[in-house]
Design an enzyme around this catalytic site. Structure first.
Site, PDB file in Angstrom:
ATOM      1  N   ASN A  34       1.744   9.941  -2.886  1.00 55.48           N
ATOM      2  CA  ASN A  34       3.188   9.687  -2.944  1.00 55.48           C
ATOM      3  C   ASN A  34       3.597   9.284  -4.363  1.00 55.48           C
ATOM      4  O   ASN A  34       3.822   8.116  -4.665  1.00 55.48           O
ATOM      5  CB  ASN A  34       3.586   8.632  -1.918  1.00 55.48           C
ATOM      6  CG  ASN A  34       5.084   8.538  -1.741  1.00 55.48           C
ATOM      7  OD1 ASN A  34       5.859   8.980  -2.585  1.00 55.48           O
ATOM      8  ND2 ASN A  34       5.498   7.950  -0.633  1.00 55.48           N
TER       9      ASN A  34
ATOM     10  N   TYR B 156       7.658   1.945  -7.747  1.00 55.81           N
ATOM     11  CA  TYR B 156       7.021   0.633  -7.771  1.00 55.81           C
ATOM     12  C   TYR B 156       6.587   0.258  -9.189  1.00 55.81           C
ATOM     13  O   TYR B 156       6.719  -0.898  -9.598  1.00 55.81           O
ATOM     14  CB  TYR B 156       5.850   0.585  -6.789  1.00 55.81           C
ATOM     15  CG  TYR B 156       6.288   0.829  -5.358  1.00 55.81           C
ATOM     16  CD1 TYR B 156       7.410   0.199  -4.835  1.00 55.81           C
ATOM     17  CD2 TYR B 156       5.599   1.700  -4.534  1.00 55.81           C
ATOM     18  CE1 TYR B 156       7.839   0.432  -3.534  1.00 55.81           C
ATOM     19  CE2 TYR B 156       6.004   1.931  -3.223  1.00 55.81           C
ATOM     20  CZ  TYR B 156       7.123   1.294  -2.737  1.00 55.81           C
ATOM     21  OH  TYR B 156       7.534   1.526  -1.454  1.00 55.81           O
TER      22      TYR B 156
ATOM     23  N   GLU C 231       0.862  -1.166   0.000  1.00 54.30           N
ATOM     24  CA  GLU C 231       0.000   0.000   0.000  1.00 54.30           C
ATOM     25  C   GLU C 231       0.906   1.225   0.000  1.00 54.30           C
ATOM     26  O   GLU C 231       1.928   1.231   0.676  1.00 54.30           O
ATOM     27  CB  GLU C 231      -0.895   0.081   1.238  1.00 54.30           C
ATOM     28  CG  GLU C 231      -1.936  -1.008   1.347  1.00 54.30           C
ATOM     29  CD  GLU C 231      -1.458  -2.229   2.107  1.00 54.30           C
ATOM     30  OE1 GLU C 231      -2.129  -3.264   2.051  1.00 54.30           O
ATOM     31  OE2 GLU C 231      -0.379  -2.172   2.740  1.00 54.30           O
TER      32      GLU C 231
END
Length: 158
Positions: free
Chosen positions: A121, A128, A116
């Protein structure tokens, strides 16, 4: 394992030990609005058989630059925390820590990785995505202080 991180110092990725916590906690405090406390790290390090931790150390100065915490449960990695000291961000250290966690999990049989991340962000979401994670869901109001949604991201082998 020592890697030369582009734009950054020479680093060594090592397993975290309780002795690292004096250097981990200040990074945790500046990285999160609700940081983990020493007792939480100690409980994870010493009492959670699923927990895995790595730190990145500058090999020249022997200072801790960042860390990653994840759970390895059966064939799934769940990324808990990935933090780099603010002075050393955007130098590839977080990516190296994430890659090491993913490699370690794969060696242990992981076929799925989840995490998560705060919806706001953008830097973390880009990292990621670079590693192959895809957005798979949203947890409304997941974070507190400040209250914010969490984006769920998943990486699968195959």
């Amino acid at each position: 394992m020592t890697e030369r991180v582009s734009r950054g110092p020479n680093i060594t990725i090592l397993r975290m030990t309780p002795a690292d916590l004096d250097e981990v906690l200040p990074i945790e405090d500046v990285s999160y609005s609700v940081p983990w406390k020493r007792t939480m790290f100690e409980a994870e390090l010493q009492g959670n058989r699923f927990a895995r931790f790595f730190v990145a150390r500058d090999t020249d100065q022997n200072r801790l630059l960042g860390y990653v915490c994840f759970w390895m449960v059966f064939d799934e990695l769940h990324l808990m925390n990935l933090s780099v000291h603010p002075d050393w961000r955007r130098m590839g250290i977080g990516e190296e820590l994430a890659r090491r966690a993913l490699a370690s999990a794969r060696e242990s049989g992981a076929r799925l990785a989840t995490l998560e991340v705060r919806a706001s962000n953008e830097a973390a979401k880009r990292l990621y995505e670079k590693l192959g994670f895809k957005v798979t869901g949203l947890r409304l109001g997941y974070y507190r202080d400040p209250k914010e949604d969490a984006v769920i991201m998943t990486l699968t082998d195959g």
